[in-house]
Design an enzyme around this catalytic site. Sequence first.
Site, PDB file in Angstrom:
ATOM      1  N   ASP A 224      -3.043 -10.221  15.184  1.00 48.25           N
ATOM      2  CA  ASP A 224      -3.630  -8.927  14.804  1.00 48.25           C
ATOM      3  C   ASP A 224      -5.131  -9.004  14.623  1.00 48.25           C
ATOM      4  O   ASP A 224      -5.844  -8.014  14.746  1.00 48.25           O
ATOM      5  CB  ASP A 224      -3.063  -8.500  13.443  1.00 48.25           C
ATOM      6  CG  ASP A 224      -1.911  -7.547  13.585  1.00 48.25           C
ATOM      7  OD1 ASP A 224      -1.363  -7.448  14.696  1.00 48.25           O
ATOM      8  OD2 ASP A 224      -1.567  -6.902  12.581  1.00 48.25           O
TER       9      ASP A 224
ATOM     10  N   GLY B   4       0.973   3.277   9.069  1.00 46.84           N
ATOM     11  CA  GLY B   4       2.379   2.917   8.903  1.00 46.84           C
ATOM     12  C   GLY B   4       2.615   2.691   7.428  1.00 46.84           C
ATOM     13  O   GLY B   4       2.092   3.417   6.583  1.00 46.84           O
ATOM     14  N   ASN B   5       3.411   1.675   7.105  1.00 46.14           N
ATOM     15  CA  ASN B   5       3.462   1.278   5.696  1.00 46.14           C
ATOM     16  C   ASN B   5       2.119   0.624   5.347  1.00 46.14           C
ATOM     17  O   ASN B   5       1.509   0.909   4.335  1.00 46.14           O
ATOM     18  CB  ASN B   5       4.640   0.335   5.466  1.00 46.14           C
ATOM     19  CG  ASN B   5       4.844   0.063   4.003  1.00 46.14           C
ATOM     20  OD1 ASN B   5       4.842   0.991   3.191  1.00 46.14           O
ATOM     21  ND2 ASN B   5       4.969  -1.201   3.636  1.00 46.14           N
TER      22      ASN B   5
ATOM     23  N   ARG C 103       7.964   9.907   3.764  1.00 43.97           N
ATOM     24  CA  ARG C 103       8.962  10.981   3.852  1.00 43.97           C
ATOM     25  C   ARG C 103       9.465  11.359   2.468  1.00 43.97           C
ATOM     26  O   ARG C 103       9.593  12.538   2.138  1.00 43.97           O
ATOM     27  CB  ARG C 103      10.166  10.520   4.699  1.00 43.97           C
ATOM     28  CG  ARG C 103       9.853  10.409   6.159  1.00 43.97           C
ATOM     29  CD  ARG C 103      10.914   9.642   6.894  1.00 43.97           C
ATOM     30  NE  ARG C 103      10.793   8.207   6.644  1.00 43.97           N
ATOM     31  CZ  ARG C 103      11.297   7.265   7.425  1.00 43.97           C
ATOM     32  NH1 ARG C 103      11.981   7.597   8.489  1.00 43.97           N
ATOM     33  NH2 ARG C 103      11.142   5.995   7.148  1.00 43.97           N
TER      34      ARG C 103
ATOM     35  N   VAL D 283       3.656   6.923   9.934  1.00 40.48           N
ATOM     36  CA  VAL D 283       3.100   8.172   9.387  1.00 40.48           C
ATOM     37  C   VAL D 283       2.277   8.883  10.471  1.00 40.48           C
ATOM     38  O   VAL D 283       2.413  10.090  10.684  1.00 40.48           O
ATOM     39  CB  VAL D 283       2.209   7.877   8.150  1.00 40.48           C
ATOM     40  CG1 VAL D 283       1.547   9.146   7.640  1.00 40.48           C
ATOM     41  CG2 VAL D 283       3.036   7.215   7.045  1.00 40.48           C
TER      42      VAL D 283
HETATM   43  P1  ADP Z   1       5.121  -1.017   9.286  1.00 36.51           P
HETATM   44  O1  ADP Z   1       5.064  -1.430  10.734  1.00 36.51           O
HETATM   45  O2  ADP Z   1       3.853  -1.241   8.520  1.00 36.51           O
HETATM   46  O3  ADP Z   1       6.324  -1.537   8.566  1.00 36.51           O
HETATM   47  P2  ADP Z   1       5.765   1.628  10.339  1.00 36.51           P
HETATM   48  O4  ADP Z   1       4.724   1.874  11.376  1.00 36.51           O
HETATM   49  O5  ADP Z   1       7.150   1.345  10.794  1.00 36.51           O
HETATM   50  O6  ADP Z   1       5.259   0.561   9.257  1.00 36.51           O
HETATM   51  O7  ADP Z   1       5.795   2.915   9.400  1.00 36.51           O
HETATM   52  C1  ADP Z   1       6.716   3.004   8.362  1.00 36.51           C
HETATM   53  C2  ADP Z   1       6.386   4.207   7.523  1.00 36.51           C
HETATM   54  O8  ADP Z   1       6.283   5.373   8.352  1.00 36.51           O
HETATM   55  C3  ADP Z   1       7.468   4.553   6.517  1.00 36.51           C
HETATM   56  O9  ADP Z   1       7.309   3.835   5.318  1.00 36.51           O
HETATM   57  C4  ADP Z   1       7.239   6.024   6.305  1.00 36.51           C
HETATM   58  O10 ADP Z   1       6.304   6.164   5.245  1.00 36.51           O
HETATM   59  C5  ADP Z   1       6.566   6.502   7.566  1.00 36.51           C
HETATM   60  N1  ADP Z   1       7.374   7.443   8.349  1.00 36.51           N
HETATM   61  C6  ADP Z   1       8.323   7.166   9.269  1.00 36.51           C
HETATM   62  N2  ADP Z   1       8.859   8.303   9.749  1.00 36.51           N
HETATM   63  C7  ADP Z   1       8.215   9.327   9.133  1.00 36.51           C
HETATM   64  C8  ADP Z   1       8.300  10.760   9.172  1.00 36.51           C
HETATM   65  N3  ADP Z   1       9.170  11.371   9.975  1.00 36.51           N
HETATM   66  N4  ADP Z   1       7.465  11.458   8.382  1.00 36.51           N
HETATM   67  C9  ADP Z   1       6.593  10.849   7.560  1.00 36.51           C
HETATM   68  N5  ADP Z   1       6.467   9.514   7.466  1.00 36.51           N
HETATM   69  C10 ADP Z   1       7.259   8.768   8.231  1.00 36.51           C
END
Ligand code: ADP
Length: 371
Positions: free
Chosen positions: A155, A216-217, A290, A337
């Site tokens: 990364d 994301g998270n 969410r 997100v």
């Molecule tokens: P990471 O790769 O850092 O684990 P992601 O890119 O998978 O994270 O994102 C995960 C986050 O995306 C979840 O914790 C949630 O907050 C958000 N998320 C996923 N779907 C939705 C949605 N439909 N609406 C809002 N937030 C969402």
Amino acid sequence: MKILVLNAGSSSQKSCLYEIMADQLPEQPAEPLWQAQIDWTHQPGKAELQVKTAKAELKESIAFESRSPVMSYMLSTLWSGVTQVIADAQEINGVGHRVVHGGQNYRNSVRVTPEVKAAIAGLVDRAPVHNPVNLRGIEVIEEILGNVPQVAVFDTAFHAQIPDAAALYPVPYEWIEQGIRRYGFHGTSHRYCAQKTAQILGKDLKDLKIVTCHLGNGCSLAAIREGRSVNTTMGFTPLDGLMMGNRSGSIDPSILIYLLRQGYPINKLDHLLNQASGLLGVSGVSNDMRLVTAAAEQGNYRAKLAIDIYIHRLQALIGEMIATLNGLDALVFTAGVGENAAEIRAAACQNFSYMGIKLDPEKIPIAHEIR
Ligand code: ADP
């Protein structure tokens, strides 16, 4: 070649199997044959698995105590059950892993060797949420697929050329000499988004000023000029910058000194900033946007406050990225997100209407269940 790609995020494990043809350009990846995602955090003690192929979809809730058995199960859906796309594991020619921190020595992707594994382990204190799970992913593949070639894609690599003015912290020079600097993260995602943006706009990446928002998270922004990262919000570790799911992002460093003087143990501070801050810490509801949004809609004050802080910081740091670029051709959103929460994207854009950013309400967002 059939290449398996593993991306262990802080809240999810995403994986794809790609078939790469000899004449295929790297910037035009094919659709994956198989996509899988495990969500670790949605419900405690349960992992949610989704698998998708051109012909079938699978959704399962699996009891979750440790990551390895769940990952093994996920991989077995490649060669068994309704989502089967290959005869057996031996068909996989290589495995690529997203690895969060490559430090100063790894500025390009490398074949995984015992030395590379040791280096990833040695950087655990700089990426405590990610490097251990990235390493675990490599070990799970060794257990299941034996000697298949594995490659670590860091990364940090995309940000390696950020100019010193943006990369260095104004601290005593000895710290800089020790390698304390902004490394930046989510580089693979920021690079891909910039390439994809140029493709969608039909322009040369060299002519574009782009801000990519990986929400994301974990959350970070990158300012990209001529296809290169010239500034980013994450720093020495993935804790810097934006407010995140359960990480604080930037805070006044004196807060730590103040709490240390009050007797807070270092490990507790580490845990509180990396796991119990951000959306979760402020809202008390969840790290998942969410659930925080749903609580805010029901009138939960702390959930609303968490979203307000999230948006304030997002707008402020997008402003910083635009200032670094001295202009903007595209503002790009990605990750959980960024892809799915249209209201967060709209709120982020609101304060840039003076630059001509306008939303088209006709273009209704499509929520992707699997990304
Ligand atoms: P990471 O790769 O850092 O684990 P992601 O890119 O998978 O994270 O994102 C995960 C986050 O995306 C979840 O914790 C949630 O907050 C958000 N998320 C996923 N779907 C939705 C949605 N439909 N609406 C809002 N937030 C969402």
